[in-house]
Design an enzyme around this catalytic site. Structure first.
Site, PDB file in Angstrom:
ATOM      1  N   GLY A  12      -6.341  63.962  -6.399  1.00 40.38           N
ATOM      2  CA  GLY A  12      -5.328  62.997  -5.954  1.00 40.38           C
ATOM      3  C   GLY A  12      -5.976  61.651  -5.651  1.00 40.38           C
ATOM      4  O   GLY A  12      -7.087  61.603  -5.138  1.00 40.38           O
ATOM      5  N   ARG A  84      -2.800  76.621 -28.411  1.00 37.57           N
ATOM      6  CA  ARG A  84      -3.285  77.285 -29.623  1.00 37.57           C
ATOM      7  C   ARG A  84      -2.181  78.204 -30.154  1.00 37.57           C
ATOM      8  O   ARG A  84      -1.679  79.041 -29.405  1.00 37.57           O
ATOM      9  CB  ARG A  84      -4.509  78.161 -29.342  1.00 37.57           C
ATOM     10  CG  ARG A  84      -5.743  77.399 -28.948  1.00 37.57           C
ATOM     11  CD  ARG A  84      -6.779  77.327 -30.078  1.00 37.57           C
ATOM     12  NE  ARG A  84      -7.951  76.625 -29.608  1.00 37.57           N
ATOM     13  CZ  ARG A  84      -8.107  75.300 -29.613  1.00 37.57           C
ATOM     14  NH1 ARG A  84      -7.168  74.521 -30.087  1.00 37.57           N
ATOM     15  NH2 ARG A  84      -9.217  74.727 -29.153  1.00 37.57           N
ATOM     16  N   ASP A 115     -12.392  68.365  -2.710  1.00 35.30           N
ATOM     17  CA  ASP A 115     -12.909  69.728  -2.851  1.00 35.30           C
ATOM     18  C   ASP A 115     -12.864  70.240  -4.298  1.00 35.30           C
ATOM     19  O   ASP A 115     -13.853  70.766  -4.804  1.00 35.30           O
ATOM     20  CB  ASP A 115     -12.108  70.650  -1.925  1.00 35.30           C
ATOM     21  CG  ASP A 115     -12.732  72.020  -1.826  1.00 35.30           C
ATOM     22  OD1 ASP A 115     -13.883  72.101  -1.393  1.00 35.30           O
ATOM     23  OD2 ASP A 115     -12.074  72.993  -2.217  1.00 35.30           O
ATOM     24  N   THR A 137     -10.768  61.816  -0.109  1.00 33.50           N
ATOM     25  CA  THR A 137      -9.450  62.436   0.086  1.00 33.50           C
ATOM     26  C   THR A 137      -8.820  61.878   1.353  1.00 33.50           C
ATOM     27  O   THR A 137      -9.511  61.674   2.360  1.00 33.50           O
ATOM     28  CB  THR A 137      -9.486  63.984   0.203  1.00 33.50           C
ATOM     29  OG1 THR A 137      -8.220  64.431   0.731  1.00 33.50           O
ATOM     30  CG2 THR A 137     -10.561  64.518   1.128  1.00 33.50           C
ATOM     31  N   ASP A 139      -7.021  63.568   3.077  1.00 32.87           N
ATOM     32  CA  ASP A 139      -6.878  64.712   3.991  1.00 32.87           C
ATOM     33  C   ASP A 139      -8.043  64.846   4.973  1.00 32.87           C
ATOM     34  O   ASP A 139      -7.923  65.542   5.981  1.00 32.87           O
ATOM     35  CB  ASP A 139      -6.762  66.019   3.186  1.00 32.87           C
ATOM     36  CG  ASP A 139      -5.625  65.987   2.186  1.00 32.87           C
ATOM     37  OD1 ASP A 139      -4.654  65.241   2.435  1.00 32.87           O
ATOM     38  OD2 ASP A 139      -5.700  66.690   1.168  1.00 32.87           O
ATOM     39  N   ASP A 141     -10.598  66.626   4.720  1.00 29.74           N
ATOM     40  CA  ASP A 141     -10.860  68.057   4.932  1.00 29.74           C
ATOM     41  C   ASP A 141     -12.141  68.553   4.264  1.00 29.74           C
ATOM     42  O   ASP A 141     -12.327  69.756   4.069  1.00 29.74           O
ATOM     43  CB  ASP A 141      -9.648  68.891   4.454  1.00 29.74           C
ATOM     44  CG  ASP A 141      -9.348  68.681   2.973  1.00 29.74           C
ATOM     45  OD1 ASP A 141     -10.031  67.866   2.321  1.00 29.74           O
ATOM     46  OD2 ASP A 141      -8.415  69.335   2.468  1.00 29.74           O
ATOM     47  N   ARG A 183      -2.538  68.537   3.543  1.00 28.52           N
ATOM     48  CA  ARG A 183      -2.732  69.905   3.043  1.00 28.52           C
ATOM     49  C   ARG A 183      -2.941  70.896   4.187  1.00 28.52           C
ATOM     50  O   ARG A 183      -2.140  70.943   5.101  1.00 28.52           O
ATOM     51  CB  ARG A 183      -3.901  69.945   2.051  1.00 28.52           C
ATOM     52  CG  ARG A 183      -3.476  69.599   0.647  1.00 28.52           C
ATOM     53  CD  ARG A 183      -4.308  70.272  -0.397  1.00 28.52           C
ATOM     54  NE  ARG A 183      -5.725  69.978  -0.263  1.00 28.52           N
ATOM     55  CZ  ARG A 183      -6.668  70.587  -0.955  1.00 28.52           C
ATOM     56  NH1 ARG A 183      -6.341  71.538  -1.803  1.00 28.52           N
ATOM     57  NH2 ARG A 183      -7.928  70.260  -0.816  1.00 28.52           N
TER      58      ARG A 183
HETATM   59  O1  F6P Z   1      -5.009  66.089  -1.271  1.00 22.43           O
HETATM   60  C1  F6P Z   1      -4.262  64.910  -1.189  1.00 22.43           C
HETATM   61  C2  F6P Z   1      -2.801  65.202  -1.147  1.00 22.43           C
HETATM   62  O2  F6P Z   1      -2.093  63.983  -1.041  1.00 22.43           O
HETATM   63  C3  F6P Z   1      -2.368  66.178  -0.059  1.00 22.43           C
HETATM   64  O3  F6P Z   1      -2.309  65.587   1.217  1.00 22.43           O
HETATM   65  C4  F6P Z   1      -1.051  66.652  -0.599  1.00 22.43           C
HETATM   66  O4  F6P Z   1      -0.740  67.933  -0.127  1.00 22.43           O
HETATM   67  C5  F6P Z   1      -1.269  66.673  -2.090  1.00 22.43           C
HETATM   68  O5  F6P Z   1      -2.375  65.820  -2.355  1.00 22.43           O
HETATM   69  C6  F6P Z   1      -0.079  66.212  -2.900  1.00 22.43           C
HETATM   70  O6  F6P Z   1      -0.366  66.382  -4.239  1.00 22.43           O
HETATM   71  P1  F6P Z   1       0.487  65.760  -5.415  1.00 22.43           P
HETATM   72  O7  F6P Z   1       0.006  64.358  -5.640  1.00 22.43           O
HETATM   73  O8  F6P Z   1       0.209  66.625  -6.569  1.00 22.43           O
HETATM   74  O9  F6P Z   1       1.920  65.749  -5.005  1.00 22.43           O
END
Ligand code: F6P
Length: 360
Positions: A12, A84, A115, A137, A139, A141, A183
């Site tokens: 992301g 395929r 991650d 990120t 997050d 995390d 997340r």
């Molecule tokens: O990991 C970053 C994040 O924005 C999270 O906080 C969230 O759960 C997820 O990605 C959302 O993902 P997407 O962009 O696929 O909706």
């Protein structure tokens, strides 16, 4: 002496990606190292979608949100989706990534990711590719680093939303519930909740009891405060309950897409206390826009440190913030286990001492 490196952004997006790319390119060029950009994360590495990156390409991108390289939270080269005979199957294309990079004369790959992407970097490193990771990120995390870049900008966005929700909540005597990302960790909720003066914060690390949440809001009302502000992390869950999954998306690094907990909490709360309740889901606004000052500085430090790591031969490692220092840590220390808020976290303790409620 390394002569050519490649850089990609995976997973992301978040504010500060371009600031890292700019710092990597400028630092490398000053040391006589050429830089190749890989488009759309590992997809470009498999499909040979490369662009040369020079001073011109990174000029003016420091304040720009997103990533000039594009990104993807699919396209793991170890399980790459291909069609395929009319069927979608997954193939291991990791050897192709290594061949494609070698074909271009690239000696080291800098992976800017969370991650998922850093896990892929680690696997590629296991196959002999020289990699350096940069922790990204919103997050926050990732283990082994105090902060990932992008986090502080996301917190600022959430805090600004809370400031705005405050004024309308006060006028209408309502309970406002803000759902934030993060997340499986509650960092964005905790930090924005403190910065935005929230009354209740619900995070995945502390399963909540809805009756206790209702009690906290009632107590505020009794003390003369007719409105309440709640921040709910998307991964928050009730005691003996589960997180709310909006949907699952096949082919992603993490197929689970969280979402909907704020509506659940608000609905239950209204039923219990009868106060008018409104929900705001902040969503991808937290990932967009310009990085704040903190993230611009951190992202720039990470980018410079990544090239320092290349020059020092620190491969299979990730640059990380520990205290006020940028250090190199083994990728194995950073991935595969998420950094969650521990119950003795000093910021959590601060919030508790301030009287913020966690639904316990
Ligand atoms: O990991 C970053 C994040 O924005 C999270 O906080 C969230 O759960 C997820 O990605 C959302 O993902 P997407 O962009 O696929 O909706």
């Amino acid at each position: 002496m390394v002569k050519k490196i490649a850089v990609l952004t995976g997973g992301g997006d978040c504010p500060g990606l371009n600031a890292v790319i700019r710092a990597v390119v400028r630092t490398a060029l000053h040391q006589g190292i050429d830089v190749v950009g890989i488009k759309d994360g590992f997809k470009g590495a498999v499909e040979k979608d490369f662009i040369p990156l020079g001073f011109k390409e990174v000029s003016g991108i420091l304040p720009k949100g997103g990533t000039i390289l594009g990104t993807s939270n699919r396209d793991n080269p170890f399980a790459f989706s291909v069609r395929r005979n009319g069927q979608d199957i997954q193939e291991d294309r990791s050897d192709q990534v290594i061949e494609n990079l070698a074909g271009l004369g690239v000696e080291v790959l800098v992976v800017i990711g969370g991650d998922g992407s850093l896990n892929i970097a680690l696997e590629l490193s296991g196959k002999g590719l020289k990699v350096v990771g940069v922790p990204k990120t919103i997050d926050n995390d990732l283990m082994a680093t105090d902060f990932t870049f992008g986090f502080q900008s996301a917190v600022e966005t959430a805090q600004e939303a809370l400031d705005k929700l405050h004024t309308t909540a006060e006028s209408h005597h309502r309970v406002m519930v803000l759902e934030v990302m993060g997340r499986y960790a509650g960092w964005i909720a905790l930090h924005s909740g403190i910065a935005g003066g929230a009354d209740v914060i619900l995070i995945p690390e502390i399963p909540y009891d809805i009756r206790k949440v209702a009690e906290a809001v009632e107590n505020r009302k009794k003390s003369g405060k007719k409105f309440s502000i709640m921040v709910v992390a998307e991964g928050a869950k009730p005691l003996n309950g589960e997180m709310v999954v909006e949907r699952t998306i096949a082919g992603r690094t993490d197929p689970i897409k969280l979402g909907g907990i704020a509506a659940k909490v608000a609905g239950e709360l209204e039923g219990l206390i009868g106060l008018e309740t409104r929900v705001t889901v902040l969503g991808h606004i937290q990932r967009g826009g310009s990085p704040n000052t903190y993230d611009r500085v951190l992202a720039t430090r990470y980018g410079v440190a990544a090239v320092d790591a290349v020059a020092a031969g620190e491969f299979g490692k990730m640059v990380a913030l520990q205290g006020s220092e940028i250090v190199c840590v083994p990728l194995t220390d950073a991935v595969n286990r998420l950094k969650k808020i521990s119950l003795d976290d000093p910021v959590l303790q601060t919030a508790r001492k301030l009287g913020l409620h966690f639904g316990e």
